[in-house]
Design an enzyme around this catalytic site. Sequence first.
Site, mmCIF file in Angstrom:
data_model
loop_
_atom_site.group_PDB
_atom_site.id
_atom_site.type_symbol
_atom_site.label_atom_id
_atom_site.label_comp_id
_atom_site.label_asym_id
_atom_site.label_seq_id
_atom_site.Cartn_x
_atom_site.Cartn_y
_atom_site.Cartn_z
ATOM 1 N N HIS A 62 12.712 64.309 65.157
ATOM 2 C CA HIS A 62 14.093 64.402 65.630
ATOM 3 C C HIS A 62 14.629 65.808 65.375
ATOM 4 C CE1 HIS A 62 15.190 59.825 65.520
ATOM 5 N NE2 HIS A 62 14.030 60.049 66.103
ATOM 6 N N GLU B 179 17.270 66.876 63.837
ATOM 7 C CA GLU B 179 17.712 67.132 62.462
ATOM 8 C C GLU B 179 16.538 67.418 61.535
ATOM 9 O OE1 GLU B 179 20.422 63.732 64.018
ATOM 10 O OE2 GLU B 179 18.400 64.505 64.400
ATOM 11 N N CYS C 143 20.746 59.140 63.148
ATOM 12 C CA CYS C 143 20.235 57.804 62.850
ATOM 13 C C CYS C 143 20.021 57.686 61.338
ATOM 14 C CB CYS C 143 18.910 57.585 63.585
ATOM 15 S SG CYS C 143 17.555 58.640 62.996
ATOM 16 N N CYS D 288 17.419 60.245 59.860
ATOM 17 C CA CYS D 288 17.945 61.605 59.757
ATOM 18 C C CYS D 288 19.047 61.703 58.705
ATOM 19 C CB CYS D 288 18.420 62.084 61.121
ATOM 20 S SG CYS D 288 17.031 62.302 62.267
#
Length: 146
Positions: free
Chosen positions: A40, A42, A70, A73
């Site tokens: 992801h 992040e 999410c 993260c």
Amino acid sequence: MAELAFHNDEVPVGAIVVYNDQIIGRGFNQVLAKNSVSSHAEINAINQASHFIQNYRLKGCDIYVTLEPCHMCAKAIVDARINYLYYGANEPKTGAIESIDQFLKRDYLNHKVKFSGGHLQDESSHLLKKFFNNKRKNKVPRKNSF
């Protein structure tokens, strides 16, 4: 960063990590490109920042993300000891900060991350909507590769 993800046919989410007004980490979603569920924006930005300062703890750093993080993260942000999270659009399906959970407000966390959302929300939402509308228009059935 989100634009890079968009142009690479990834869900258009981007993130940067900032320390003393300097960008030390950049990331965008690369789940498909890296065949990794953890790739992801992040996580990618945190990893780059950690390599830059040669420390997994990013004390005094802030992270800016185009979409509400999410759970995975959010936990990485806590574990990296990020000071402040700024995010753009809310994520009603998986947003762990305010939408489906308030993860960063948990008493048991060993580090408290301050946060605020809605920054450049319209721009972030527009790019996400454009991406998913394009996907729906050009839907191609996926084949199992195994």
